[in-house]
Design an enzyme around this catalytic site. Structure first.
Site, PDB file in Angstrom:
ATOM      1  CE  LYS A  72      -4.238  -2.283   1.443  1.00 50.09           C
ATOM      2  NZ  LYS A  72      -3.574  -3.450   1.199  1.00 50.09           N
TER       3      LYS A  72
HETATM    4  C1  LIG Z   1      -4.171  -4.811   0.385  1.00 50.95           C
HETATM    5  C2  LIG Z   1      -3.578  -6.011   0.267  1.00 50.95           C
HETATM    6  C3  LIG Z   1      -3.823  -7.070  -0.732  1.00 50.95           C
HETATM    7  C4  LIG Z   1      -5.020  -6.796  -1.407  1.00 50.95           C
HETATM    8  O1  LIG Z   1      -4.999  -5.564  -2.560  1.00 50.95           O
HETATM    9  P1  LIG Z   1      -6.454  -5.223  -3.012  1.00 50.95           P
HETATM   10  O2  LIG Z   1      -5.935  -3.909  -3.832  1.00 50.95           O
HETATM   11  O3  LIG Z   1      -7.238  -4.792  -2.129  1.00 50.95           O
HETATM   12  O4  LIG Z   1      -6.858  -6.487  -3.776  1.00 50.95           O
HETATM   13  C5  LIG Z   1      -3.187  -8.026  -0.875  1.00 50.95           C
HETATM   14  N1  LIG Z   1      -1.946  -8.262   0.069  1.00 50.95           N
HETATM   15  C6  LIG Z   1      -1.639  -7.296   0.974  1.00 50.95           C
HETATM   16  C7  LIG Z   1      -0.448  -7.553   1.766  1.00 50.95           C
HETATM   17  C8  LIG Z   1      -2.464  -5.933   1.433  1.00 50.95           C
HETATM   18  O5  LIG Z   1      -1.789  -5.155   2.006  1.00 50.95           O
END
Ligand SMILES: *Cc1c(COP(=O)(O)O)cnc(C)c1O
Length: 490
Positions: A107
């Site tokens: 993120k």
């Molecule tokens: C947020 C997240 C995801 C999923 O991503 P999306 O965009 O919500 O599909 C997968 N792995 C981790 C570690 C995340 O923080």
């Protein structure tokens, strides 16, 4: 390039889209233009990561005046590597490491850029309010958002997390967050309670006169904001460019991506990359035991009425996947009426069914498989033993799904698996998978994993143990409203 609502006729420019986050009718904002028009993808893949980001973001968000400056401020010297998201060869696959940012979470890629976009949009539109970000987090988003927004002038961020509902590492990451404009608070109850209460407080405060009188405006940092999605398109081009540079493919060859998915933002960014011209064959959606997306892609029926499982890949423990709405809108030929019907079926009945004609469009690009909890732990262990690569549980779901997918395809089109977290953020399942005893706390486990594997611990995590928690508030969820008003002085 206009942005329009997936549920109605509302349209706005991209500055407004970033500031709003969501359309007034509750729809998500998405562009219905031909994304490949005026975009020279071949020239993009010849550039450095930051130049590539500038080119791609200027195309998707054309109204921003100084995208180059914004990209520099977002990313320069903030990631472990200058190329932000390195590609590593692991066995017969490629792993795109998205976790080399300031909080070791994927993120970070989007939440480093979002504050810059919000700030610039405010400046260009003459909006002089203080932007107050209100966020409920189950762990990763809150920390990455605070890291992006701390000490950004004209902004303030308040993060709520469920008391006892995040891992000790995640709690330590948030409780030690520095920054004069940052506030973190634990809420008694689980994540759903916390999120519902925060949403309620959000709409209540948003309608208060005191808020605008105090020259403040609320906003959110969650993944429905187009300003969070657009920066994620960049690493698909980056991965392709790396495979060309390594002579694994020639420019124009197709490749596949496997994406561990929850809210469907990450994989949707890959679809945008394809629409912009990048030669992507399939986007493979990887689910854990909460496989609502896998079932949807394979059957056309989205049914959230099912048991919710807590897994070792908690960021994918999601039954209502918000960004799917954007794909549905595009697959329906940009038809807000059918999308509104599906979304209202989902909220009233918990289920909707998409006609075969639209599913055909979706399946031209999207495949999906799921991975059980047992397979997740086994995969972390087997990838480590066979290929010497240590992956976190989310990435392991992707690795297992990539194996299933390859078996079905029986060809040698390169497969890139997106790696979304550092293994050190989830030391307990990783310890279990590689045969380490589970004694001691998570910090002790991190040290034991490091001693056994030699994989370096990211600095932001190794320094956590010695940092003093500065945020110790714990409140009842009924008190969220009062808490926010108090912080804002209204
Ligand atoms: C947020 C997240 C995801 C999923 O991503 P999306 O965009 O919500 O599909 C997968 N792995 C981790 C570690 C995340 O923080």
């Amino acid at each position: 390039m206009d942005y329009r609502s997936t549920r109605g006729e509302f349209r706005c420019d991209c500055l407004d889209a970033v500031l709003r986050g969501i359309a007034p009718d509750g729809g998500l904002l998405v562009s219905d233009s031909d994304l490949s028009k005026g975009f020279d993808w071949k020239s993009a893949i010849g550039k450095s990561t930051l130049q590539m980001a500038q080119m791609i973001l200027s195309h998707l968000l054309p109204d921003f005046d100084d995208m180059g400056g914004l990209v520099d401020r977002a990313y320069k010297n903030k990631f472990e590597t200058e190329d932000l998201t390195p590609v590593v060869k692991v066995g017969d696959k490629y792993v795109l490491e998205l976790f080399r940012g300031p909080t070791s979470a994927f993120k970070d890629v989007a939440l480093s850029m979002l504050p810059q976009l919000m700030l610039a949009a405010k400046k260009q539109t003459g909006d002089e309010n203080e932007t107050v970000i209100l966020t409920a987090t189950s762990g990763d988003t809150g920390k990455a958002a605070m890291e992006g927004f701390h000490d950004v002038p004209g902004t303030r961020i308040i993060v709520f997390y469920p008391d006892g509902g995040v891992s000790p590492i995640q709690r330590a990451q948030m409780a030690t967050q520095e920054g004069a404009n940052v506030k973190v608070c634990a809420v008694k109850g689980n994540f759903d309670d916390c999120q519902t209460a925060v949403k309620k407080a959000f709409s209540k405060i948003n309608s208060m006169e005191e808020l605008s009188k105090a020259k403040k405006a609320l906003s959110s940092a969650n993944s429905i904001n187009i300003g969070r999605l657009a920066p994620q398109v960049v690493y698909y081009f980056k991965a392709y460019s790396d495979l060309v540079a390594q002579s694994r493919i020639k420019v124009g060859d197709k490749i596949d991506f496997v994406v561990p998915s929850g809210n469907f933002g990450d994989i949707l960014a890959g679809y945008f990359a394809k629409l912009m011209g990048l030669p992507v064959r399939n986007l493979v959606c990887a689910s854990n035991e909460n496989k609502v997306l896998t079932d949807f892609i394979n059957t056309g029926v989205y049914d959230k009425r099912r048991p919710f499982y807590r897994t070792s890949s908690p960021s994918m423990d999601i039954l209502v996947s918000s960004n799917l709405e954007r794909l549905l809108f595009l697959a329906s030929g940009c038809n807000p009426q059918v999308v509104s019907k599906w979304m209202s079926d989902l909220s009233s009945e918990g289920i909707f069914t998409v006609d075969e004609q639209y599913m055909k469009t979706i399946r031209e690009t999207f495949r999906s498989y799921s991975c059980t909890e047992k397979e997740t732990i086994e995969t972390i262990g087997s990838v480590y033993r066979k290929d010497g690569y240590l992956c976190d549980p989310h990435t392991a779901v992707g690795m297992k799904v990539a194996d299933d997918y390859r078996k079905e395809m029986e060809d040698d089109v390169p497969v890139v698996v997106l790696s979304t977290a550092s293994p050190y953020k989830f030391p307990t399942p990783v310890s279990e998978a590689i045969g380490l005893p589970l004694d001691g706390d998570e910090f002790a486990q991190i040290k034991a994993i490091n001693a056994k594997t030699g994989v370096p611990v990211p600095g932001n995590l190794s320094s956590l143990e010695s940092k003093k928690p500065v945020h110790n508030d714990v409140i009842d969820r009924e008190d969220i409203l009062k808490y926010v008003m108090n912080v804002l002085g209204i």
